[in-house]
Design a protein around this motif. Structure first.
Motif, PDB file in Angstrom:
ATOM      1  N   SER A 170       0.818  -1.215   0.000  1.00 48.11           N
ATOM      2  CA  SER A 170       0.000   0.000   0.000  1.00 48.11           C
ATOM      3  C   SER A 170       0.851   1.265   0.000  1.00 48.11           C
ATOM      4  O   SER A 170       0.373   2.324  -0.404  1.00 48.11           O
ATOM      5  CB  SER A 170      -0.962   0.000   1.192  1.00 48.11           C
ATOM      6  N   SER A 171       2.096   1.168   0.413  1.00 47.78           N
ATOM      7  CA  SER A 171       2.993   2.325   0.397  1.00 47.78           C
ATOM      8  C   SER A 171       3.998   2.179  -0.733  1.00 47.78           C
ATOM      9  O   SER A 171       4.834   1.272  -0.707  1.00 47.78           O
ATOM     10  CB  SER A 171       3.742   2.445   1.730  1.00 47.78           C
ATOM     11  N   TYR A 172       3.878   3.044  -1.714  1.00 50.09           N
ATOM     12  CA  TYR A 172       4.836   3.048  -2.813  1.00 50.09           C
ATOM     13  C   TYR A 172       4.915   4.457  -3.379  1.00 50.09           C
ATOM     14  O   TYR A 172       4.009   5.258  -3.203  1.00 50.09           O
ATOM     15  CB  TYR A 172       4.454   2.043  -3.912  1.00 50.09           C
ATOM     16  N   ASN A 173       6.003   4.741  -4.041  1.00 47.91           N
ATOM     17  CA  ASN A 173       6.203   6.004  -4.729  1.00 47.91           C
ATOM     18  C   ASN A 173       6.035   5.723  -6.215  1.00 47.91           C
ATOM     19  O   ASN A 173       6.883   5.075  -6.823  1.00 47.91           O
ATOM     20  CB  ASN A 173       7.590   6.562  -4.419  1.00 47.91           C
ATOM     21  N   ILE A 174       4.941   6.206  -6.799  1.00 42.27           N
ATOM     22  CA  ILE A 174       4.661   5.904  -8.206  1.00 42.27           C
ATOM     23  C   ILE A 174       5.790   6.386  -9.108  1.00 42.27           C
ATOM     24  O   ILE A 174       6.035   5.818 -10.163  1.00 42.27           O
ATOM     25  CB  ILE A 174       3.290   6.460  -8.641  1.00 42.27           C
ATOM     26  N   GLY A 175       6.543   7.368  -8.674  1.00 37.59           N
ATOM     27  CA  GLY A 175       7.695   7.840  -9.440  1.00 37.59           C
ATOM     28  C   GLY A 175       8.771   6.781  -9.611  1.00 37.59           C
ATOM     29  O   GLY A 175       9.594   6.861 -10.525  1.00 37.59           O
ATOM     30  N   ASP A 176       8.779   5.772  -8.745  1.00 33.48           N
ATOM     31  CA  ASP A 176       9.732   4.667  -8.889  1.00 33.48           C
ATOM     32  C   ASP A 176       9.364   3.735 -10.042  1.00 33.48           C
ATOM     33  O   ASP A 176      10.167   2.920 -10.469  1.00 33.48           O
ATOM     34  CB  ASP A 176       9.805   3.830  -7.602  1.00 33.48           C
ATOM     35  N   TYR A 177       8.123   3.842 -10.521  1.00 31.10           N
ATOM     36  CA  TYR A 177       7.627   2.907 -11.523  1.00 31.10           C
ATOM     37  C   TYR A 177       7.306   3.570 -12.855  1.00 31.10           C
ATOM     38  O   TYR A 177       7.171   2.908 -13.874  1.00 31.10           O
ATOM     39  CB  TYR A 177       6.370   2.201 -10.999  1.00 31.10           C
ATOM     40  N   CYS A 178       7.111   4.860 -12.859  1.00 28.55           N
ATOM     41  CA  CYS A 178       6.774   5.581 -14.095  1.00 28.55           C
ATOM     42  C   CYS A 178       7.206   7.026 -13.969  1.00 28.55           C
ATOM     43  O   CYS A 178       6.913   7.688 -13.013  1.00 28.55           O
ATOM     44  CB  CYS A 178       5.281   5.493 -14.362  1.00 28.55           C
TER      45      CYS A 178
END
Length: 178
Positions: A170-178
């Motif tokens: 549930s905790s992620y930084n979308i900038g790490d993926y796109c």
């Protein structure tokens, strides 16, 4: 002049292929017992013979259902919440209703399995336990092929535990993926 055209054309092509984020996505789960009809059948054949499945890698994406027109049939997306690549292989009635609403609501329904085993009420409870708040997730379209993957099955009847709620993020930084 010809070289300039190729450079501009190539730059445009790279932009068109870069990833995009779909924010405020409703994210639910389904499986054998609550598929319609119950079982592994899918609406589209993306190389598995109209059967849901997958481990979540780019080469073997996990099935997801959605509304016709929200995604291209057999399109692969990346889901940071499950750390899995997903492929649009099935129809979801609630997703279709949400997509036709005004304003449109993005909605994906992720397969929990199995191709052969009906987990019954235990599996349906697992799907509910895995489901985050409505419109709380971001997914990635046109993802890179080398993003982190957790290929752990989300539900395994008879497993200990059967429901793998510790394998959602549930905790992620979308900038790490796109």
């Amino acid at each position: 002049m010809r070289f300039t055209f190729l450079v501009i054309f190539s730059s445009l092509g790279l932009t068109a292929l870069s990833c995009t984020r779909v924010t405020k996505t409703t994210h639910t789960f389904y499986g054998y017992p609550d598929n319609d009809p119950p079982g592994p059948a899918t609406a589209y054949d993306c190389g598995r013979g109209y059967k849901a499945g997958g481990t979540g890698t780019y080469a073997d994406p996990l099935t997801f259902a959605s509304a016709p027109g929200e995604f291209t049939q057999c399109e692969i997306i990346y889901d940071p919440y499950t750390r899995k690549y997903l492929r649009f292989e099935d129809f979801c009635a609630q997703c279709d209703t949400d997509w036709k609403a005004s304003p449109k609501i993005n909605h994906i329904d992720v397969w929990t399995g199995s191709k052969t085993v009906n987990g019954g009420n235990e599996q349906i409870q697992c799907e509910n336990d895995l489901t985050p708040a409505d419109r709380s997730q971001t997914i990635v379209r046109q993802p890179a092929k080398n993003l982190p993957v957790d290929s752990t099955a989300l539900y395994v009847k008879g497993g200990s535990p059967a429901c793998r709620t510790s394998h959602v993020y549930s905790s992620y930084n979308i900038g790490d993926y796109c």
